[in-house]
Design a protein around this motif. Sequence first.
Motif, PDB file in Angstrom:
ATOM      1  N   TRP A 293       2.225   4.726   4.403  1.00 43.55           N
ATOM      2  CA  TRP A 293       1.565   3.478   4.799  1.00 43.55           C
ATOM      3  C   TRP A 293       0.635   3.064   3.673  1.00 43.55           C
ATOM      4  CZ3 TRP A 293      -2.677   3.366   9.171  1.00 43.55           C
ATOM      5  CH2 TRP A 293      -3.088   2.041   9.390  1.00 43.55           C
TER       6      TRP A 293
ATOM      7  N   SER B  37       1.590  -0.112  12.064  1.00 44.66           N
ATOM      8  CA  SER B  37       1.766   0.831  10.964  1.00 44.66           C
ATOM      9  C   SER B  37       1.190   2.192  11.312  1.00 44.66           C
ATOM     10  CB  SER B  37       1.092   0.294   9.699  1.00 44.66           C
ATOM     11  OG  SER B  37       1.695  -0.892   9.253  1.00 44.66           O
TER      12      SER B  37
ATOM     13  N   ALA C 241       5.303   1.302   5.113  1.00 47.73           N
ATOM     14  CA  ALA C 241       4.799   0.161   5.882  1.00 47.73           C
ATOM     15  C   ALA C 241       3.593  -0.452   5.191  1.00 47.73           C
ATOM     16  CB  ALA C 241       4.414   0.601   7.296  1.00 47.73           C
TER      17      ALA C 241
END
Length: 325
Positions: free
Chosen positions: A190, A178, A143
């Motif tokens: 992330w 996220s 993400a």
Amino acid sequence: MKPFFTHSRTAGNFLRICVLLCALLLPTLLSSPSQAEDELIVADQKGQQKALMEAAGANQNLPYHIRWVEFEAAAPLLQALGAGAVDTGIAGDGPFLFAWGAGLHIKAAWVIPPRGGGKATAIVVPEGSPISTPAQLSGKRIATGRGSIGHLLLLRLLATGAIPAPAPQIVFLLPAQSKAALDTERIDAWSTWEPYVSLAVISGHGHVITDAAGLMPNNSFFVANTDALASKKLLLVDFYRRISSAYDWGTKHQTEYSRILARQTGIPENVAISVAEKLIAVPVPVTPDVIRAEEGVIDTYRSAGFITRTDGFNDAFEQNLTHQE
């Protein structure tokens, strides 16, 4: 090799989204006499700039009023700037150039050089994850924000071969989304920035496997819209002088700054201390050397197909806004 992302939204679509979002933002942001020449509307992220100015006392005896507007990330902040809803704000070089490449009428007016060798941008994985190197991100779900410095970090890792094929699936989410996805392990990693890196690591929900050191310039900018540069230039010059003084104070008083940052933003004090250590460097005017360094950022986005604009790269920067004006 199969492309590591698929996208139908080009920079032109990004611009249309900007216009739509800012149409929603404008009534709120302009509900007071915000266009008065004695008011500067400043966009902030997680309250960090406001906290720093207040901690340093740089907001004392202002000859104009500062109205702060809070944003979660650089993308919506830059959208508001491009629409003229705010006058200036802070953003990393990646999101700034992504937005400029989409045609927004903005310029980088002041640069904050990196502190800590680029560690303020990093890829975090959940605590207990078997992933420990960038190469292990191959084929995983990661993400980040579209056009963010986290996105830029991923593009650089892919371009250098640090993440080999099969390339990861990039999931574009806002920071809060996220973090929730990382905490529940709905994503494998992330790619983010401060204060979110420290929030994830210090909370015990994640750990860093790589950062942006040596991969990109890692600059941040105070960005202004072109209308404000024309009509509020003296206010901007004074604001940048004051914020530079505040950053200078912050380099010498990190403990005091981190306490105020924690109190104003609600982040834990140990996180605020980590943020202060990584982010406090003194802003300076944009120079030709800074612009040359940023050419690599715009080239990365172009190579990935996210930006097609090729004209006037120097026009993305305001080089004549100095303390002496």
